[in-house]
Design a protein around this motif. Sequence first.
Motif, PDB file in Angstrom:
ATOM      1  N   LYS A 160      40.699  63.112  32.873  1.00  0.00           N
ATOM      2  CA  LYS A 160      39.572  62.190  32.679  1.00  0.00           C
ATOM      3  C   LYS A 160      39.233  61.532  34.014  1.00  0.00           C
ATOM      4  O   LYS A 160      39.631  60.398  34.292  1.00  0.00           O
ATOM      5  N   ASP A 161      38.473  62.239  34.835  1.00  0.00           N
ATOM      6  CA  ASP A 161      38.195  61.710  36.172  1.00  0.00           C
ATOM      7  C   ASP A 161      37.373  60.435  36.120  1.00  0.00           C
ATOM      8  O   ASP A 161      37.512  59.546  36.974  1.00  0.00           O
ATOM      9  N   TRP A 162      36.497  60.272  35.122  1.00  0.00           N
ATOM     10  CA  TRP A 162      35.716  59.035  34.997  1.00  0.00           C
ATOM     11  C   TRP A 162      36.629  57.830  34.750  1.00  0.00           C
ATOM     12  O   TRP A 162      36.324  56.719  35.188  1.00  0.00           O
ATOM     13  N   PHE A 163      37.739  58.069  34.071  1.00  0.00           N
ATOM     14  CA  PHE A 163      38.711  57.015  33.796  1.00  0.00           C
ATOM     15  C   PHE A 163      39.377  56.579  35.103  1.00  0.00           C
ATOM     16  O   PHE A 163      39.611  55.390  35.341  1.00  0.00           O
ATOM     17  N   HIS A 164      39.656  57.521  35.983  1.00  0.00           N
ATOM     18  CA  HIS A 164      40.228  57.200  37.294  1.00  0.00           C
ATOM     19  C   HIS A 164      39.271  56.271  38.055  1.00  0.00           C
ATOM     20  O   HIS A 164      39.693  55.290  38.676  1.00  0.00           O
ATOM     21  N   LEU A 165      37.978  56.609  37.988  1.00  0.00           N
ATOM     22  CA  LEU A 165      36.978  55.820  38.695  1.00  0.00           C
ATOM     23  C   LEU A 165      36.864  54.409  38.114  1.00  0.00           C
ATOM     24  O   LEU A 165      36.710  53.438  38.859  1.00  0.00           O
ATOM     25  N   VAL A 166      36.963  54.303  36.796  1.00  0.00           N
ATOM     26  CA  VAL A 166      36.948  52.982  36.165  1.00  0.00           C
ATOM     27  C   VAL A 166      38.081  52.120  36.726  1.00  0.00           C
ATOM     28  O   VAL A 166      37.902  50.937  37.020  1.00  0.00           O
ATOM     29  N   GLY A 167      39.264  52.727  36.879  1.00  0.00           N
ATOM     30  CA  GLY A 167      40.390  51.991  37.443  1.00  0.00           C
ATOM     31  C   GLY A 167      40.099  51.482  38.841  1.00  0.00           C
ATOM     32  O   GLY A 167      40.488  50.364  39.204  1.00  0.00           O
ATOM     33  N   LEU A 168      39.394  52.285  39.618  1.00  0.00           N
ATOM     34  CA  LEU A 168      39.086  51.901  40.995  1.00  0.00           C
ATOM     35  C   LEU A 168      38.075  50.767  41.062  1.00  0.00           C
ATOM     36  O   LEU A 168      38.220  49.844  41.869  1.00  0.00           O
ATOM     37  N   ILE A 169      37.072  50.792  40.211  1.00  0.00           N
ATOM     38  CA  ILE A 169      35.939  49.871  40.381  1.00  0.00           C
ATOM     39  C   ILE A 169      35.967  48.671  39.444  1.00  0.00           C
ATOM     40  O   ILE A 169      35.120  47.783  39.560  1.00  0.00           O
ATOM     41  N   HIS A 170      36.923  48.581  38.528  1.00  0.00           N
ATOM     42  CA  HIS A 170      36.814  47.625  37.426  1.00  0.00           C
ATOM     43  C   HIS A 170      36.681  46.171  37.870  1.00  0.00           C
ATOM     44  O   HIS A 170      36.129  45.347  37.142  1.00  0.00           O
ATOM     45  N   ASP A 171      37.161  45.829  39.058  1.00  0.00           N
ATOM     46  CA  ASP A 171      37.107  44.444  39.521  1.00  0.00           C
ATOM     47  C   ASP A 171      36.009  44.181  40.554  1.00  0.00           C
ATOM     48  O   ASP A 171      35.956  43.099  41.149  1.00  0.00           O
ATOM     49  N   LEU A 172      35.130  45.140  40.775  1.00  0.00           N
ATOM     50  CA  LEU A 172      34.150  44.985  41.854  1.00  0.00           C
ATOM     51  C   LEU A 172      33.187  43.822  41.630  1.00  0.00           C
ATOM     52  O   LEU A 172      32.585  43.321  42.583  1.00  0.00           O
ATOM     53  N   GLY A 173      33.059  43.382  40.391  1.00  0.00           N
ATOM     54  CA  GLY A 173      32.208  42.226  40.124  1.00  0.00           C
ATOM     55  C   GLY A 173      32.698  40.965  40.806  1.00  0.00           C
ATOM     56  O   GLY A 173      31.954  39.977  40.927  1.00  0.00           O
ATOM     57  N   LYS A 174      33.923  40.982  41.288  1.00  0.00           N
ATOM     58  CA  LYS A 174      34.476  39.811  41.979  1.00  0.00           C
ATOM     59  C   LYS A 174      33.825  39.565  43.336  1.00  0.00           C
ATOM     60  O   LYS A 174      34.092  38.545  43.971  1.00  0.00           O
ATOM     61  N   VAL A 175      32.952  40.474  43.765  1.00  0.00           N
ATOM     62  CA  VAL A 175      32.208  40.210  45.008  1.00  0.00           C
ATOM     63  C   VAL A 175      31.373  38.940  44.871  1.00  0.00           C
ATOM     64  O   VAL A 175      30.984  38.344  45.887  1.00  0.00           O
ATOM     65  N   MET A 176      31.113  38.508  43.636  1.00  0.00           N
ATOM     66  CA  MET A 176      30.383  37.247  43.443  1.00  0.00           C
ATOM     67  C   MET A 176      31.078  36.086  44.155  1.00  0.00           C
ATOM     68  O   MET A 176      30.418  35.177  44.666  1.00  0.00           O
ATOM     69  N   ALA A 177      32.411  36.108  44.159  1.00  0.00           N
ATOM     70  CA  ALA A 177      33.163  35.033  44.810  1.00  0.00           C
ATOM     71  C   ALA A 177      32.937  35.039  46.316  1.00  0.00           C
ATOM     72  O   ALA A 177      32.859  33.981  46.955  1.00  0.00           O
ATOM     73  N   ILE A 178      32.808  36.221  46.889  1.00  0.00           N
ATOM     74  CA  ILE A 178      32.558  36.331  48.325  1.00  0.00           C
ATOM     75  C   ILE A 178      31.146  35.861  48.653  1.00  0.00           C
ATOM     76  O   ILE A 178      30.878  35.351  49.747  1.00  0.00           O
ATOM     77  N   TRP A 179      30.245  35.983  47.691  1.00  0.00           N
ATOM     78  CA  TRP A 179      28.859  35.530  47.879  1.00  0.00           C
ATOM     79  C   TRP A 179      28.673  34.065  47.484  1.00  0.00           C
ATOM     80  O   TRP A 179      27.545  33.597  47.398  1.00  0.00           O
ATOM     81  N   GLY A 180      29.764  33.355  47.213  1.00  0.00           N
ATOM     82  CA  GLY A 180      29.658  31.917  47.027  1.00  0.00           C
ATOM     83  C   GLY A 180      29.857  31.400  45.625  1.00  0.00           C
ATOM     84  O   GLY A 180      29.894  30.179  45.416  1.00  0.00           O
TER      85      GLY A 180
END
Length: 288
Positions: free
Chosen positions: A116-136
């Motif tokens: 399930k390669d899409w599942f691997h990708l989910v593991g990699l990106i699941h926290d990317l929404g935390k860039v909001m903290a870097i943007w203030g």
Amino acid sequence: MANIELIDESQGFVLNDPSEYRPEVKDKSKYRDFRIHNIPDYVEKTYTNMHTSQTLEFSTQKLKDWSKLDKAEMNIMDALNMLNELVDESDPDADFPNSYHAYQTAEGIRKQHPDKDWFHLVGLIHDLGKVMAIWGEPQWAVVGDTFPVGCCPAPSIVFGIDSFKDNPDMLNEKLASELGIYDEHCGLDNVIMSWGHDEYLYRVLKGNSCKIPEEGLYMIRFHSFYPWHTGGDYEYLCNNKDSEMKAWVNEFNQFDLYTKSPDFPDVEEIKPYYEALIEKYIPGKLKW
């Protein structure tokens, strides 16, 4: 999170649930220890601010603002690299940048679900929404466990219902009731969650025609909703789809939790594999 077990006052309380890596504890049932006397001050402060300030009005406005996807244009790897600057203030176990955890989670999934390669990708990106903290955005509006707003908080929320005593919504009889503004079994898709990185990344992916299957998007959207998938609360808001998807969320979370350790994979060696997955499922620059 799981239900709170009260113990004597000298010990505080502890949440009996699975957790993230702590090298001094070998028994997984003892992980994610939120004892009052053990938890770092910054973690308690983050949750206090979250449970006080995450109102229905606040979360609704944040959803509206961030769903415009007008903050930046960048690809997935750019976002992942930004997480090198972030240490999650809600996490009592990990004190290393969030990008390391992304690769650990992805590699853990890859070993157990090689097909399930899409599942691997989910593991990699699941926290990317935390860039909001870097943007203030303050971390209490980005990280940590999520919960529905517009209704009464459930007992299994970390630090318990008492941690919401200063939340203005608790003075509103309707918003402080079990169903609040919702209909029974309305479905989580119709529930407004406390604002955080889960919902933001979900909105980014949906707004950029992501090709990850629905199961993967559901994992991303609700992986921090511990009072539901681990605590067993809020079932009265769920429909049949939510019940079916819950198994996928729990499957994901065992990798999100148990792969945190100071032993990091060789990122340069595995990066080409994940770059190919990004090109397959979420290519090019995305609107954030």
